[in-house]
Motif scaffolding. Structure first.
Motif, PDB file in Angstrom:
ATOM      1  N   LEU A 336       3.234  33.483  91.410  1.00 53.70           N
ATOM      2  CA  LEU A 336       2.047  33.392  90.563  1.00 53.70           C
ATOM      3  C   LEU A 336       1.564  34.768  90.107  1.00 53.70           C
ATOM      4  CD1 LEU A 336      -0.066  30.658  92.397  1.00 53.70           C
ATOM      5  CD2 LEU A 336       0.888  30.474  90.103  1.00 53.70           C
ATOM      6  N   ILE A 337       1.693  35.740  90.981  1.00 55.58           N
ATOM      7  CA  ILE A 337       1.172  37.072  90.673  1.00 55.58           C
ATOM      8  C   ILE A 337       2.103  37.828  89.735  1.00 55.58           C
ATOM      9  CG2 ILE A 337       0.464  39.280  91.651  1.00 55.58           C
ATOM     10  CD1 ILE A 337      -1.299  36.682  92.180  1.00 55.58           C
ATOM     11  N   GLY A 338       3.409  37.708  89.990  1.00 51.83           N
ATOM     12  CA  GLY A 338       4.356  38.448  89.157  1.00 51.83           C
ATOM     13  C   GLY A 338       4.089  39.938  89.245  1.00 51.83           C
ATOM     14  N   ASP A 339       3.903  40.575  88.101  1.00 48.89           N
ATOM     15  CA  ASP A 339       3.626  42.014  88.066  1.00 48.89           C
ATOM     16  C   ASP A 339       2.131  42.306  87.941  1.00 48.89           C
ATOM     17  OD1 ASP A 339       6.345  42.607  88.184  1.00 48.89           O
ATOM     18  OD2 ASP A 339       6.566  42.441  86.005  1.00 48.89           O
ATOM     19  N   GLY A 340       1.286  41.274  88.057  1.00 51.00           N
ATOM     20  CA  GLY A 340      -0.143  41.473  87.878  1.00 51.00           C
ATOM     21  C   GLY A 340      -0.833  41.945  89.141  1.00 51.00           C
ATOM     22  N   SER A 341      -2.161  41.999  89.094  1.00 52.30           N
ATOM     23  CA  SER A 341      -2.945  42.416  90.260  1.00 52.30           C
ATOM     24  C   SER A 341      -3.053  41.259  91.245  1.00 52.30           C
ATOM     25  CB  SER A 341      -4.331  42.883  89.822  1.00 52.30           C
ATOM     26  OG  SER A 341      -5.038  41.821  89.209  1.00 52.30           O
ATOM     27  N   TRP A 342      -3.321  41.589  92.491  1.00 56.22           N
ATOM     28  CA  TRP A 342      -3.420  40.596  93.554  1.00 56.22           C
ATOM     29  C   TRP A 342      -4.862  40.100  93.643  1.00 56.22           C
ATOM     30  CZ3 TRP A 342       0.942  39.106  96.278  1.00 56.22           C
ATOM     31  CH2 TRP A 342       2.067  39.904  96.101  1.00 56.22           C
ATOM     32  N   PRO A 343      -5.128  38.807  93.428  1.00 50.48           N
ATOM     33  CA  PRO A 343      -6.502  38.295  93.503  1.00 50.48           C
ATOM     34  C   PRO A 343      -7.040  38.369  94.932  1.00 50.48           C
ATOM     35  CG  PRO A 343      -5.072  36.757  92.338  1.00 50.48           C
ATOM     36  CD  PRO A 343      -4.193  37.759  92.993  1.00 50.48           C
ATOM     37  N   CYS A 344      -8.126  39.088  95.112  1.00 53.91           N
ATOM     38  CA  CYS A 344      -8.690  39.321  96.432  1.00 53.91           C
ATOM     39  C   CYS A 344      -9.993  38.549  96.602  1.00 53.91           C
ATOM     40  CB  CYS A 344      -8.903  40.825  96.628  1.00 53.91           C
ATOM     41  SG  CYS A 344      -7.344  41.771  96.622  1.00 53.91           S
ATOM     42  N   GLY A 345     -10.601  38.686  97.769  1.00 51.01           N
ATOM     43  CA  GLY A 345     -11.755  37.872  98.116  1.00 51.01           C
ATOM     44  C   GLY A 345     -13.085  38.479  97.724  1.00 51.01           C
ATOM     45  N   ILE A 346     -13.152  39.159  96.608  1.00 45.02           N
ATOM     46  CA  ILE A 346     -14.384  39.753  96.101  1.00 45.02           C
ATOM     47  C   ILE A 346     -14.813  38.971  94.869  1.00 45.02           C
ATOM     48  CG2 ILE A 346     -15.516  41.849  95.294  1.00 45.02           C
ATOM     49  CD1 ILE A 346     -14.457  42.089  98.122  1.00 45.02           C
ATOM     50  N   PRO A 347     -15.787  38.065  94.975  1.00 48.25           N
ATOM     51  CA  PRO A 347     -16.195  37.285  93.801  1.00 48.25           C
ATOM     52  C   PRO A 347     -16.609  38.195  92.646  1.00 48.25           C
ATOM     53  CG  PRO A 347     -17.199  36.422  95.801  1.00 48.25           C
ATOM     54  CD  PRO A 347     -16.556  37.718  96.172  1.00 48.25           C
ATOM     55  N   GLY A 348     -15.943  38.010  91.513  1.00 49.46           N
ATOM     56  CA  GLY A 348     -16.247  38.827  90.350  1.00 49.46           C
ATOM     57  C   GLY A 348     -15.631  40.203  90.375  1.00 49.46           C
ATOM     58  N   GLY A 349     -14.841  40.497  91.411  1.00 49.23           N
ATOM     59  CA  GLY A 349     -14.250  41.826  91.538  1.00 49.23           C
ATOM     60  C   GLY A 349     -12.756  41.810  91.365  1.00 49.23           C
ATOM     61  N   ASP A 350     -12.175  42.999  91.414  1.00 53.15           N
ATOM     62  CA  ASP A 350     -10.724  43.150  91.282  1.00 53.15           C
ATOM     63  C   ASP A 350     -10.139  43.424  92.667  1.00 53.15           C
ATOM     64  OD1 ASP A 350      -8.196  43.397  90.200  1.00 53.15           O
ATOM     65  OD2 ASP A 350      -8.805  44.764  88.605  1.00 53.15           O
ATOM     66  N   GLU A 351      -9.094  44.224  92.747  1.00 54.41           N
ATOM     67  CA  GLU A 351      -8.393  44.419  94.012  1.00 54.41           C
ATOM     68  C   GLU A 351      -9.241  45.174  95.035  1.00 54.41           C
ATOM     69  OE1 GLU A 351      -3.667  44.272  92.919  1.00 54.41           O
ATOM     70  OE2 GLU A 351      -4.600  46.236  93.216  1.00 54.41           O
ATOM     71  N   ASN A 352      -9.002  44.801  96.300  1.00 52.40           N
ATOM     72  CA  ASN A 352      -9.627  45.433  97.449  1.00 52.40           C
ATOM     73  C   ASN A 352      -8.500  45.703  98.444  1.00 52.40           C
ATOM     74  OD1 ASN A 352     -10.606  44.944 100.385  1.00 52.40           O
ATOM     75  ND2 ASN A 352     -12.504  45.419  99.320  1.00 52.40           N
ATOM     76  N   PRO A 353      -8.491  46.840  99.141  1.00 48.68           N
ATOM     77  CA  PRO A 353      -7.343  47.162  99.993  1.00 48.68           C
ATOM     78  C   PRO A 353      -7.393  46.592 101.401  1.00 48.68           C
ATOM     79  CG  PRO A 353      -8.866  49.006  99.949  1.00 48.68           C
ATOM     80  CD  PRO A 353      -9.430  47.975  99.020  1.00 48.68           C
ATOM     81  N   SER A 354      -8.434  45.876 101.789  1.00 48.46           N
ATOM     82  CA  SER A 354      -8.717  45.628 103.197  1.00 48.46           C
ATOM     83  C   SER A 354      -7.917  44.478 103.809  1.00 48.46           C
ATOM     84  CB  SER A 354     -10.212  45.349 103.364  1.00 48.46           C
ATOM     85  OG  SER A 354     -10.549  44.089 102.816  1.00 48.46           O
ATOM     86  N   LEU A 355      -8.108  44.318 105.129  1.00 58.31           N
ATOM     87  CA  LEU A 355      -7.380  43.295 105.883  1.00 58.31           C
ATOM     88  C   LEU A 355      -7.916  41.893 105.618  1.00 58.31           C
ATOM     89  CD1 LEU A 355      -5.188  42.711 108.051  1.00 58.31           C
ATOM     90  CD2 LEU A 355      -6.963  43.007 109.785  1.00 58.31           C
ATOM     91  N   PHE A 356      -9.204  41.697 105.647  1.00 63.86           N
ATOM     92  CA  PHE A 356      -9.742  40.349 105.528  1.00 63.86           C
ATOM     93  C   PHE A 356     -10.084  39.955 104.102  1.00 63.86           C
ATOM     94  CE2 PHE A 356      -9.839  40.543 110.043  1.00 63.86           C
ATOM     95  CZ  PHE A 356      -9.833  39.228 110.465  1.00 63.86           C
ATOM     96  N   LEU A 357     -10.316  40.912 103.238  1.00 62.66           N
ATOM     97  CA  LEU A 357     -10.694  40.586 101.866  1.00 62.66           C
ATOM     98  C   LEU A 357      -9.642  40.974 100.844  1.00 62.66           C
ATOM     99  CD1 LEU A 357     -14.454  41.652 101.936  1.00 62.66           C
ATOM    100  CD2 LEU A 357     -13.530  39.336 101.958  1.00 62.66           C
ATOM    101  N   GLY A 358      -8.579  41.654 101.245  1.00 64.85           N
ATOM    102  CA  GLY A 358      -7.705  42.196 100.226  1.00 64.85           C
ATOM    103  C   GLY A 358      -6.252  42.356 100.574  1.00 64.85           C
ATOM    104  N   LEU A 359      -5.694  43.454 100.094  1.00 71.88           N
ATOM    105  CA  LEU A 359      -4.244  43.648 100.075  1.00 71.88           C
ATOM    106  C   LEU A 359      -3.621  43.674 101.463  1.00 71.88           C
ATOM    107  CD1 LEU A 359      -4.032  46.414  97.306  1.00 71.88           C
ATOM    108  CD2 LEU A 359      -3.607  43.967  97.050  1.00 71.88           C
ATOM    109  N   ALA A 360      -4.254  44.335 102.419  1.00 73.77           N
ATOM    110  CA  ALA A 360      -3.661  44.423 103.752  1.00 73.77           C
ATOM    111  C   ALA A 360      -3.537  43.041 104.403  1.00 73.77           C
ATOM    112  CB  ALA A 360      -4.481  45.351 104.641  1.00 73.77           C
ATOM    113  N   GLY A 361      -4.528  42.166 104.183  1.00 79.42           N
ATOM    114  CA  GLY A 361      -4.444  40.806 104.731  1.00 79.42           C
ATOM    115  C   GLY A 361      -3.403  39.970 104.028  1.00 79.42           C
ATOM    116  N   ILE A 362      -3.316  40.115 102.698  1.00 74.26           N
ATOM    117  CA  ILE A 362      -2.276  39.395 101.950  1.00 74.26           C
ATOM    118  C   ILE A 362      -0.906  39.865 102.402  1.00 74.26           C
ATOM    119  CG2 ILE A 362      -1.346  38.932  99.654  1.00 74.26           C
ATOM    120  CD1 ILE A 362      -4.221  39.519  98.587  1.00 74.26           C
ATOM    121  N   GLY A 363      -0.757  41.179 102.538  1.00 72.62           N
ATOM    122  CA  GLY A 363       0.522  41.721 103.006  1.00 72.62           C
ATOM    123  C   GLY A 363       0.877  41.240 104.391  1.00 72.62           C
ATOM    124  N   THR A 364      -0.127  41.138 105.259  1.00 71.65           N
ATOM    125  CA  THR A 364       0.121  40.653 106.621  1.00 71.65           C
ATOM    126  C   THR A 364       0.631  39.217 106.606  1.00 71.65           C
ATOM    127  OG1 THR A 364      -1.538  42.123 107.598  1.00 71.65           O
ATOM    128  CG2 THR A 364      -0.968  40.140 108.842  1.00 71.65           C
TER     129      THR A 364
END
Length: 464
Positions: A336-364
């Motif tokens: 679904l993401i392809g080459d786009g940004s990773w949808p994170c858990g910030i309503p109305g926001g873009d990417e976040n790097p964190s474990l529970f709201l963002g990239l680190a948690g998705i990566g985990t």
């Protein structure tokens, strides 16, 4: 992909690495607004969680840059503790930085990180939170200290402090409005259901503590939440909002399911298995719905929380199909993401790097889908299962239906026992709840017709 992105986007100050990302902050009007800023050092939204993910990735991949960046992230987290002096909370304070640093030290064979984890353990014991819950309160600190004590870091101090914390949670318990036991909310609401701020978070911590009073209150906490369960919704409500049935890790079935998996693993009581199964169904519904659009992929609010629950349920129930479902969900997310940004858990926001709201948690979650040895985020603090294993040898019967009926009699004879497996030769492996009198259970089992013998299992020969 995600690890490489985090390594590339790290901002360095000497040996310390940090990141910028979108976050929600309170606004003067009473709502919230999205700002782009540097993250803190905590496990939930800061560099401790990012460093933990990168250390896990580096241990699997051998990526030296990921390992270096993990060390930089955890150095930033330790410095954040020194600068801001947070309390000893798990996801928002010192305890989470200690446990993340400990795991990274073990994965990367880093003595310097181990020294930091030891120091942070002492600080955690000195800075007990006032709150109750898993994220910001004593329930989370209890989980962390049990884990740290088992790992040998300030073992006596951590274990003694854990006992004090558990007793304080017992003292703060109150009767539920319908039935069961609950705890006052730390976020200005009535007592809540759920893992992050509700009864399941306290139940998980007291279950891990494992003493009779803790297990009793954990069972009563589950009963409090059971009174709120809706069969029509297949979910537990978010009591912060009227008519809200979110399927989240923090509030809803995903987190409650994690607590029930551990309660089942420890006690063997079938009611917890049934409720965990309901949570698995909710996770599958969430995955199906997200496959139709661009989903929230975060651990706290989205798809990664569903993937983690399926992986943990696959292990607890011995169901490889659930692990395959988690892998399929991970593949859907990547497609679904392809080459786009990773949808994170910030309503109305873009990417976040964190474990529970963002990239680190998705990566985990994506990493766990391919590498089962990586520990669960929700159940990372689980100790060994505390139930006794018993072997029961049944007399031979050529009739499979007759064998099934005999096994049912075993299950009925010892309330709460779990039948793990039965060999074709009638040798059954049972696990008994922690509060069971094992000698009495063996006497009862040995008196059942068609039981040749029942004895403690010390070498796990049930497959013979």
């Amino acid at each position: 992909m995600i690890a490489e992105k985090l390594v590339k986007e790290a901002l360095w100050d000497g040996e310390h690495a940090t990141w910028f990302g979108d976050e929600c902050v309170p606004s003067p009007s009473g709502g919230s607004t999205v700002v782009y800023r540097a993250v803190d050092g905590d496990l939930y939204g800061g560099t401790a969680g990012i460093g933990l993910y990168l250390a896990r990735y580096a241990a699997i991949s051998g990526d030296t840059e990921a390992a270096r960046t993990a060390r930089g992230a955890l150095a930033h987290a330790a410095n954040w503790v020194r600068r801001t002096r947070p309390d000893g909370a798990l996801l928002s304070g010192t305890a989470g930085v200690a446990t993340a640093t400990l795991e990274a030290a073990e994965l990367l064979a880093d003595d310097r990180l181990m020294e930091t984890a030891t120091r942070l353990t002492r600080l955690t014991c000195q800075r007990i939170p006032q709150a109750v819950d898993l994220i910001c309160g004593r329930a989370g600190t209890l989980l962390a200290l049990l884990h740290l004590s088992r790992s040998g870091l300030e073992a006596e101090l951590a274990a003694t402090t854990a006992d004090t914390l558990a007793q304080s949670l017992i003292d703060d318990a109150r009767p539920g409005p319908v039935r069961g036991t609950c705890w006052p909310s730390d976020i200005d609401t009535p007592p809540l259901c759920g893992l992050a701020h509700g009864a399941s978070g306290v139940a998980l911590a007291l279950t891990e503590w494992g003493k009779p009073d803790g297990l009793r209150l954990a069972a009563e906490a589950a009963d409090f939440e059971r009174a709120w369960f809706s069969a029509d919704q297949g979910n537990w409500p978010d009591l912060r909002e009227k008519h809200s049935w979110s399927i989240y890790w923090c509030h809803g079935a995903l987190g409650i399911g994690q607590a029930r998996l551990r309660q089942y693993d420890v006690t063997g009581h079938q009611i917890y298995a049934a409720e965990a199964g309901v949570a698995v169904d909710a996770a599958l519904r969430l995955i199906a719905a997200m496959a139709n659009g661009k989903p929230d992929l975060s651990l706290c609010h989205g798809l990664s929380g569903a993937i983690e629950l399926l992986l943990d349920a696959a292990t607890t129930f011995g169901q490889p199909a659930l692990r395959e479902a988690a892998r399929d969900a991970a593949a859907i997310a990547v497609d679904l993401i392809g080459d786009g940004s990773w949808p994170c858990g910030i309503p109305g926001g873009d990417e976040n790097p964190s474990l529970f709201l963002g990239l680190a948690g998705i990566g985990t979650a994506l990493l766990r889908a391919q590498h089962p040895q990586i520990p669960s985020t929700a159940l990372a603090y689980a100790g060994r299962t505390m139930t006794t294993r018993v072997i029961v040898q049944l007399s031979r019967s050529p009739d499979p239906e007759d064998l099934r009926l005999r096994v049912d009699r075993l299950r009925a004879a010892v309330p709460g026992c779990q039948v793990e497996r039965v060999s074709p030769h009638g040798r059954a492996l049972l696990r008994l709840p922690t509060d069971t009198d094992v000698d009495s259970a063996l006497t009862t089992l040995n008196q059942i017709e068609d039981v040749e013998y029942a004895e403690r299992d010390v070498i796990d020969t049930a497959q013979d």
